[in-house]
Each structure stands twice: as C-alpha cells, then as structure tokens.
Design an enzyme around this catalytic site. Structure first.
Site, PDB file in Angstrom:
ATOM      1  N   HIS A   7       8.982   0.515  -2.015  1.00 25.21           N
ATOM      2  CA  HIS A   7       7.503   0.232  -1.828  1.00 25.21           C
ATOM      3  C   HIS A   7       6.766  -0.025  -3.222  1.00 25.21           C
ATOM      4  O   HIS A   7       7.930  -0.395  -4.048  1.00 25.21           O
ATOM      5  CB  HIS A   7       6.308   1.188  -1.028  1.00 25.21           C
ATOM      6  N   HIS A  62       5.099  -9.974 -12.160  1.00 25.30           N
ATOM      7  CA  HIS A  62       4.634 -10.909 -10.687  1.00 25.30           C
ATOM      8  C   HIS A  62       4.791 -10.662 -10.070  1.00 25.30           C
ATOM      9  O   HIS A  62       6.311 -10.279  -9.904  1.00 25.30           O
ATOM     10  CB  HIS A  62       3.825 -12.426 -10.958  1.00 25.30           C
ATOM     11  N   GLU A 108       2.281 -14.190  -7.134  1.00 24.52           N
ATOM     12  CA  GLU A 108       2.724 -15.899  -6.628  1.00 24.52           C
ATOM     13  C   GLU A 108       3.355 -16.060  -4.561  1.00 24.52           C
ATOM     14  O   GLU A 108       3.660 -14.831  -4.441  1.00 24.52           O
ATOM     15  CB  GLU A 108       4.089 -15.774  -6.844  1.00 24.52           C
TER      16      GLU A 108
END
Length: 132
Positions: A7, A62, A108
């Site tokens: 996770h 990211h 993204e």
C-alpha cells in the site's frame, strides 16, 4: 521474499478535502474513513490518507496511475476542468499528465507501462543507461 507493493500512505492536511479529491476527481473507491484517515482502493492499489504535517515536495518523487490510452484524453480534460495544477510537461513515451493533489503531492496519469517505456529506451536510451 517480497511479492509486490502492499500500500501507499500519503500524509494529508485535510482528510475531507483529500478524500473528496481522490474519490470524486480521481475515481478511487472508498473502503473506510475515520477522523484522521481513510482507506481507498483503485485497481489493486490500496491507498491510505493519513492526517499529518505536510513535508516539502521539492524532489521528483511522484505517484503514477495507469489509464487506458483510449480514456486518456477525456480524463486529462476532466482533471484540467477540475482545476488541478500541472507541475511538469510530459517528455517521455506515451501520454502523461503530471498534476498536484490538494497537498502538493506530485501525481501522474500515464497510458504506458514498463514494457512500453523500455521499448522506447531501447531506441533512445537515457545517459549511461544499462538495460537488463
């Protein structure tokens, strides 16, 4: 032995605001919510939102989410109409939109995968790149 990603936990300053963004703007499925957090699901990704002080996001770290190529343009338009802030222009293979969540986490949406990226790298490798 490791078997995969379990996770991701993201620190957020406002659970309600981030919950709404990830559920209503990005399409995550809510699984649980409490005063200081939430568990969300997307595909096979378990995302935890956790109330905390937000650190600086100055580096390139990211989180990229997959999308089918035929869905990309409509979803990118949806994001832009939602008022997201774009933080980077795509310069790699495939279609991508780079944007910030409400706390400035870099996200993204990308229509490729590792195989398509490596295929592009075979044609135009990065500086000093070694492919295995």
């Amino acid at each position: 032995m490791l078997s995969g990603l379990n996770h991701i936990t993201i620190a957020v300053s406002d659970i309600s605001r981030s919950f709404d963004f990830y559920v209503h703007t990005l399409g995550f499925t809510p699984k649980a919510r409490w005063a200081t957090g939430a568990y969300l699901y997307l595909g096979n990704l378990w995302l935890c939102l956790s109330a905390d002080v937000i650190a600086s996001h100055e580096d390139y770290t990211h989180y990229a989410f997959s999308i089918r190529s035929e869905d990309f343009d409509a979803f990118a338009a949806h994001l832009k109409s939602s008022g997201v802030t774009e933080w980077k222009t795509n310069k790699s293979e495939g279609k991508s939109i780079y944007f910030l969540d409400p706390d400035g986490h870099k996200l993204e949406i990308h229509d490729g995968d590792l195989d398509s990226r490596l295929s592009a790298c075979m044609k135009h490798p990065y500086e000093k790149m070694v492919l295995f």
